[in-house]
Design a protein around this motif. Structure first.
Motif, PDB file in Angstrom:
ATOM      1  N   GLY A  85      35.431  31.706  39.980  1.00  0.00           N
ATOM      2  CA  GLY A  85      35.114  31.118  41.279  1.00  0.00           C
ATOM      3  C   GLY A  85      34.880  32.116  42.388  1.00  0.00           C
ATOM      4  O   GLY A  85      34.709  31.726  43.546  1.00  0.00           O
ATOM      5  N   LYS A  86      34.844  33.418  42.068  1.00  0.00           N
ATOM      6  CA  LYS A  86      34.612  34.431  43.097  1.00  0.00           C
ATOM      7  C   LYS A  86      33.430  35.314  42.708  1.00  0.00           C
ATOM      8  O   LYS A  86      33.166  35.533  41.530  1.00  0.00           O
ATOM      9  CB  LYS A  86      35.860  35.300  43.291  1.00  0.00           C
ATOM     10  CG  LYS A  86      37.053  34.534  43.865  1.00  0.00           C
ATOM     11  CD  LYS A  86      38.247  35.466  44.075  1.00  0.00           C
ATOM     12  CE  LYS A  86      39.449  34.707  44.651  1.00  0.00           C
ATOM     13  NZ  LYS A  86      40.623  35.611  44.833  1.00  0.00           N
ATOM     14  N   ASP A  87      32.726  35.820  43.717  1.00  0.00           N
ATOM     15  CA  ASP A  87      31.574  36.682  43.481  1.00  0.00           C
ATOM     16  C   ASP A  87      31.981  38.149  43.500  1.00  0.00           C
ATOM     17  O   ASP A  87      32.752  38.577  44.370  1.00  0.00           O
ATOM     18  CB  ASP A  87      30.501  36.447  44.549  1.00  0.00           C
ATOM     19  CG  ASP A  87      29.760  35.144  44.334  1.00  0.00           C
ATOM     20  OD1 ASP A  87      29.798  34.631  43.205  1.00  0.00           O
ATOM     21  OD2 ASP A  87      29.145  34.637  45.282  1.00  0.00           O
ATOM     22  N   PHE A  88      31.441  38.905  42.542  1.00  0.00           N
ATOM     23  CA  PHE A  88      31.712  40.337  42.454  1.00  0.00           C
ATOM     24  C   PHE A  88      30.414  41.079  42.170  1.00  0.00           C
ATOM     25  O   PHE A  88      29.584  40.601  41.403  1.00  0.00           O
ATOM     26  CB  PHE A  88      32.707  40.648  41.330  1.00  0.00           C
ATOM     27  CG  PHE A  88      34.069  40.038  41.509  1.00  0.00           C
ATOM     28  CD1 PHE A  88      35.063  40.710  42.207  1.00  0.00           C
ATOM     29  CD2 PHE A  88      34.355  38.782  40.986  1.00  0.00           C
ATOM     30  CE1 PHE A  88      36.321  40.148  42.372  1.00  0.00           C
ATOM     31  CE2 PHE A  88      35.611  38.209  41.150  1.00  0.00           C
ATOM     32  CZ  PHE A  88      36.600  38.898  41.852  1.00  0.00           C
ATOM     33  N   VAL A 463      27.187  28.717  50.070  1.00  0.00           N
ATOM     34  CA  VAL A 463      28.285  29.629  50.425  1.00  0.00           C
ATOM     35  C   VAL A 463      28.079  30.991  49.765  1.00  0.00           C
ATOM     36  O   VAL A 463      28.282  32.041  50.396  1.00  0.00           O
ATOM     37  CB  VAL A 463      29.647  29.012  50.022  1.00  0.00           C
ATOM     38  CG1 VAL A 463      30.765  30.036  50.144  1.00  0.00           C
ATOM     39  CG2 VAL A 463      29.947  27.792  50.882  1.00  0.00           C
ATOM     40  N   ARG A 464      27.684  30.999  48.502  1.00  0.00           N
ATOM     41  CA  ARG A 464      27.477  32.257  47.776  1.00  0.00           C
ATOM     42  C   ARG A 464      26.430  33.135  48.463  1.00  0.00           C
ATOM     43  O   ARG A 464      26.570  34.360  48.519  1.00  0.00           O
ATOM     44  CB  ARG A 464      27.039  31.984  46.337  1.00  0.00           C
ATOM     45  CG  ARG A 464      28.105  31.403  45.433  1.00  0.00           C
ATOM     46  CD  ARG A 464      27.630  31.367  43.991  1.00  0.00           C
ATOM     47  NE  ARG A 464      27.549  32.710  43.431  1.00  0.00           N
ATOM     48  CZ  ARG A 464      26.998  32.996  42.251  1.00  0.00           C
ATOM     49  NH1 ARG A 464      26.467  32.031  41.521  1.00  0.00           N
ATOM     50  NH2 ARG A 464      26.961  34.236  41.818  1.00  0.00           N
ATOM     51  N   CYS A 465      25.379  32.516  48.976  1.00  0.00           N
ATOM     52  CA  CYS A 465      24.305  33.272  49.628  1.00  0.00           C
ATOM     53  C   CYS A 465      24.767  33.910  50.932  1.00  0.00           C
ATOM     54  O   CYS A 465      24.105  34.821  51.449  1.00  0.00           O
ATOM     55  CB  CYS A 465      23.100  32.366  49.880  1.00  0.00           C
ATOM     56  SG  CYS A 465      22.206  31.921  48.381  1.00  0.00           S
ATOM     57  N   GLN A 466      25.874  33.421  51.488  1.00  0.00           N
ATOM     58  CA  GLN A 466      26.365  33.933  52.769  1.00  0.00           C
ATOM     59  C   GLN A 466      27.635  34.770  52.622  1.00  0.00           C
ATOM     60  O   GLN A 466      28.246  35.138  53.620  1.00  0.00           O
ATOM     61  CB  GLN A 466      26.629  32.756  53.718  1.00  0.00           C
ATOM     62  CG  GLN A 466      25.392  31.923  54.006  1.00  0.00           C
ATOM     63  CD  GLN A 466      25.712  30.590  54.657  1.00  0.00           C
ATOM     64  OE1 GLN A 466      26.873  30.204  54.783  1.00  0.00           O
ATOM     65  NE2 GLN A 466      24.676  29.884  55.085  1.00  0.00           N
ATOM     66  N   SER A 467      28.027  35.082  51.393  1.00  0.00           N
ATOM     67  CA  SER A 467      29.277  35.816  51.160  1.00  0.00           C
ATOM     68  C   SER A 467      29.157  37.265  51.633  1.00  0.00           C
ATOM     69  O   SER A 467      28.053  37.797  51.818  1.00  0.00           O
ATOM     70  CB  SER A 467      29.640  35.788  49.674  1.00  0.00           C
ATOM     71  OG  SER A 467      28.731  36.593  48.935  1.00  0.00           O
ATOM     72  N   ASP A 468      30.303  37.902  51.818  1.00  0.00           N
ATOM     73  CA  ASP A 468      30.306  39.312  52.228  1.00  0.00           C
ATOM     74  C   ASP A 468      29.617  40.188  51.192  1.00  0.00           C
ATOM     75  O   ASP A 468      28.896  41.135  51.541  1.00  0.00           O
ATOM     76  CB  ASP A 468      31.752  39.789  52.444  1.00  0.00           C
ATOM     77  CG  ASP A 468      32.407  39.148  53.652  1.00  0.00           C
ATOM     78  OD1 ASP A 468      31.660  38.636  54.519  1.00  0.00           O
ATOM     79  OD2 ASP A 468      33.646  39.149  53.732  1.00  0.00           O
TER      80      ASP A 468
END
Length: 519
Positions: A85-88, A463-468
């Motif tokens: 559930g987290k982007d890396f 949300v993914r497209c706007q992540s840090d």
């Protein structure tokens, strides 16, 4: 759901394994250990190693020049993958090259091939040098395919004595000597055999349709994970099984570490374990704490094959050295759901339920049966979330090499827009009261489930497209949230991007119909 359950199971296994180990570390062996060959022979016999001298020099030069060309043209990219559930961002930079229209999915990220030169396809590369790099990689692909077939036939010959005119590894050569001479690492692979003589099956399991190229300069990395089970040191790639492959297919990996970059091997005579200056591939039996692991050094131009079910029964990792390194990992990707041919076929199947009145040109649906509506709307989701959003989430990266994907993605978006119209037509029809209530309720229930999933995924991708992590990428690699529209946009979309109100309406309609049905 199956993927999430599989990830949870892996995490539990990893947690239990680490708890059982505590502060201890499992033993592992390198070629310097006396029992290394015996361990390889008994526990890792489906790994075949070839040293650089066995590969034609002309091929080495072509491929290594291709690697450097792709790096010079900034064609290696860190992937924004999703884990638990987290982007890396991956520490390794990658590019996928292969058959036109193929994709490869790993860690919830679908990569799209930069097509290598293929007869019958008009592929315009951004430069002649990129064309030559892709041509070199298909040459390497053909070579590794032949080597994999020879190896499997050779192992089968040793078991059955029925296949002739093949190359068989010299089983009398000592392993230590072979390493010193940099010949084949594995002298005894008697545990490997092809269970069937079917040449078609053999071809299917060795006909690589793409290669995932990797690049890393460890000295440019701020942090690398430490190998947790054996104490093998810095990892470029953690322990894993390769995903999305044809069952029991061979994986071939060609390694090119830039050993002339000023970084040499360690001079310590009494070095314990693997040399941290040299890249290694690590292997272990999956979820096993009894069997020692292996760490095998990788030098410029070496390659190895993972045969049969090795990728399922074992895990492997890549242990970083000090010099920059490229690798080309050739795979028989399972493209049953991952080619343009497949997804265009799905679109055509869905659009069969759309008809146009010959007089008014008005659009309508042929069927409102729940099964038909469900199938069409699921294909709608597949096109949007497995193709369009996956592609644009990677920004404009592919334009560094070729614009080949733009036309098919535009065609897919055209199909998707028609499916948006079909969704609006379903909504219009279920509002009508002329239908039999039970059938109407069944259609709405199926429809609702798919729309809820669409709404959930649209929120997630937004949300993914706007992540840090997304914002940290270079401008031409930043994710694009596409397709996206607002009520103010003049894009003639039949339904809003945010489906909350539509879903609420359908839920209320379902309650009203249910309350009106006889008990």
């Amino acid at each position: 759901m199956k993927r999430r359950a599989g990830e949870r199971e892996k995490e539990l296994k990893k947690k239990r394994l680490l708890e059982e180990l505590g502060e201890n570390r499992l033993p592992y062996m390198t070629p310097a250990d006396d029992d290394f060959h015996q361990l390889w022979k008994t526990k890792y016999s489906k790994l075949i190693f070839r040293k650089s001298e066995t590969v034609p020099e002309e091929l080495h030069q072509m491929v290594q020049k291709g690697f450097l060309t792709l790096r010079e043209h900034d064609c290696f990219f860190q992937d924004l993958v999703r884990i638990k559930g987290k982007d890396f961002l991956t520490p390794v930079s990658r590019i996928l090259i292969g058959n036109p229209g193929c994709t490869y999915k790993y860690l919830n990220t679908r990569l799209f091939t930069v097509p290598w030169p293929t007869e019958g396809y008009d592929i315009k590369y951004c430069s002649p040098q990129i064309h030559d790099a892709c041509k070199a990689l298909i040459r390497l692909n053909d070579y590794l395919h032949i080597e994999a077939v020879k190896t499997l036939q050779g192992q089968n010959l040793c078991e059955t004595k029925e296949i002739k005119d093949t190359t068989v590894i010299d089983r009398e050569q000592s392993f230590a000597t072979s390493l010193t001479e940099r010949g084949s690492v594995s002298k005894d692979q008697s545990g490997v055999c092809v269970p069937e003589d079917d040449s078609i099956s053999l071809k299917n399991r060795t006909s690589y349709n793409l290669t995932l190229l990797n690049y890393m300069d460890p000295l440019q990395m701020l942090y690398l994970k430490q190998e947790p089970y054996f104490g093998m040191g810095n990892m470029a790639v953690s322990w894993h099984h390769d995903e999305n492959l044809v069952e029991r297919s061979t994986v071939a990996v060609y390694s090119y570490s830039c050993e002339d970059s000023g970084v040499g091997e360690s001079n310590e005579q009494e070095l314990k374990g693997r040399d941290p200056a040299v890249w290694h591939v690590g292997l272990k039996v999956a979820w096993d704490i009894e069997t020692p692991g292996l760490a095998i050094p990788l030098h410029q131009g070496d390659f190895y094959l993972m045969l049969d079910d090795l990728n399922m029964t074992h895990q492997h990792c890549v242990l970083a050295g000090l010099s920059p390194r490229f690798s080309s990992t050739h795979r028989v990707a399972d493209c049953s759901r991952g080619t343009l041919e497949y997804i265009f076929g799905q679109c055509e199947l869905a659009l069969q339920n759309l008809q146009t009145d010959s007089d008014s040109m008005a659009l309508s649906l042929k069927s409102l049966e729940a099964a038909v509506v469900k199938q069409v709307e699921e294909i709608h989701n597949e096109v949007e979330f497995e193709w369009l959003r996956q592609f644009w989430f990677q920004g404009k990266r592919y334009l560094k090499c070729t614009d080949w994907w733009l036309k098919p993605m535009a065609k897919l978006e055209e199909f998707w827009r028609k499916m948006e119209i079909m969704t609006s037509l379903v909504l219009s029809e279920v509002r009508k009261e002329q239908q039999i209530e039970e059938q109407r309720n069944e259609t709405i229930s199926c429809f609702l489930l798919v729309l809820k999933e669409r709404q959930r995924l649209r929120k997630e991708w937004t949300v993914r497209c706007q992540s840090d992590a997304a914002e940290s990428l270079p401008e031409d690699q930043k994710p694009e949230c596409h397709p996206f529209w607002t009520d103010d946009d003049e894009c003639n979309m039949p339904l809003p991007y945010d489906l909350e109100e539509v879903i609420a309406y359908l839920q209320n309609l379902t309650q009203w119909i249910t309350s009106d049905l006889p008990a």
